[in-house]
Design an enzyme around this catalytic site. Sequence first.
Site, PDB file in Angstrom:
ATOM      1  CD  GLU A  27      -7.896 -11.977   4.565  1.00 49.95           C
ATOM      2  OE1 GLU A  27      -6.829 -12.284   5.209  1.00 49.95           O
ATOM      3  OE2 GLU A  27      -8.124 -10.750   4.388  1.00 49.95           O
ATOM      4  CB  THR A  46      -1.008   0.166   1.188  1.00 49.22           C
ATOM      5  OG1 THR A  46      -1.538  -1.195   1.529  1.00 49.22           O
ATOM      6  CG2 THR A  46      -1.991   1.101   1.117  1.00 49.22           C
ATOM      7  N   PRO A  47       0.557   2.139  -0.740  1.00 44.13           N
ATOM      8  CG  PRO A  47       0.186   3.111  -3.157  1.00 44.13           C
ATOM      9  CD  PRO A  47      -0.373   2.146  -2.201  1.00 44.13           C
TER      10      PRO A  47
END
Length: 351
Positions: free
Chosen positions: A210, A106-107
Site C-alpha cells: 500500500e 475488526t472486532p
Amino acid sequence: MMEAEEQPWKTTFYSKLPKVELHAHLNGSISSNTIRKLIAKKPDLKIHDQMTMIDKGEKRTLEECLQMFQIIHLLTTTPEDVLMVTKDVIKEFADDGVKYLELRSTPRGEDATGMTKKTYVESILEGIKQSKEENVDIDVRYLISIDRRGGSSAAKEAVKLAEEFFLSAEDTVLGLDLSGDPSAGQAKDFLEPLLEAKKSGLKLALHLSEIPNQKTETQVLLNLFPDRIGHGTFLSSSEEGSPDLVDFVRQHQIPLELCLTSNVKSQTVPAYDQHHFGFWYSVAHPAVICTDDKGVFATRLSQEYQLVAETFHLTQSQVWDLSYESISYIFASDSTKADLRKKWSHLKPHF
C-alpha cells in the site's frame, strides 16, 4: 450539450449494472446519513459529519484517513450502533446495484458499554441476518479483520473468533482481512495466526504494498499465497515496483481488489489515469473494482465503475465483463458463484 444529456443515461447504466463488492470496511462505509444518526445519539462528543468524510476534490494523507476511523469508532460503541450501521451499509450497497457483498471489520471491545469483540461480531452477523429476512436484494458475507496495530496477540484472537464463527455462522464468515496502518508492525508478526487460519479453511485477503519501500514485507505476505490482494499499489509502479513480485502475483493469478477514489484521495496514487488498474488490466490479470470506504471517500461502487470506464476508455461491454468476472474472485462457494452468474445473465442488457 450532448454530453450533459447523455450523463444521466450513463449513470443509470453503472447503477443498474449488477456488481460485486469485495473490499468494503464496515466503519469506513458508513454514509453521512447514518453518521448523523449516530451523532444524534452521542451529542456530547461534539463530532460533525464533515470530520468523517472527504468531499469531492479534497485529499488527505493516508495517516489522516486512518485518523478518521478513530472518530468513527467513538460513534460505534454499542452492539445497537453496530447493528444499525451494518443494516444501513448493506441497504445502501443494495440500492447501488450490488448483488454480493463481503464486508470486513475488526472486532472491537468497549469496556464502557460492555461490548466485547464477540458481541461486536454477533451484531454484524445479526445485521446481515435481519437484512436477509427483510428481503434486501443482496447476498452478504463477512471477513474478520486483523488490525496491524493490534500486533500478534490481537491477530491470534481474531483468528480464534473467525474459526469459531466459520463453523457456526452458516457460511457467513468466510475469511480474514489483514489491514490497518501499513507502517505498523511487521509481516512476520502475523504469519503464525494467518497460517493457522489458512489451515482451518479460512480465506485470506491481505492489504499489501500500500505504501512504497515494502518489498521484503510484501514478499513475506505473498509467500502465504493469499486468496486476494488489497490495493497492491506499489507492486507494479515504475519507481517502487518489482518485476519478481509482479511475476509472482501473475503466475499465481492472485486477484487484486482495486479502489481508485480511495487511492487518489489518500494520495497513494497521484491521479486516476496513473492508477495501477491500467497496468493489471493491460495484462488481463484478475482484478475487481471496489470502494474501500464509501463513507469516508464519499463514493459508490457504481461511481467507481464509471471512473474506471471513463479513465481507461472501456466500452459498456468491457465494463460488464469486469463485473461478471469479479464473481470468480468471491470467497463463497461454487454454488453461490453459479447462482450469481445466473442472476447476471438474467440482468444482462443488449449492447
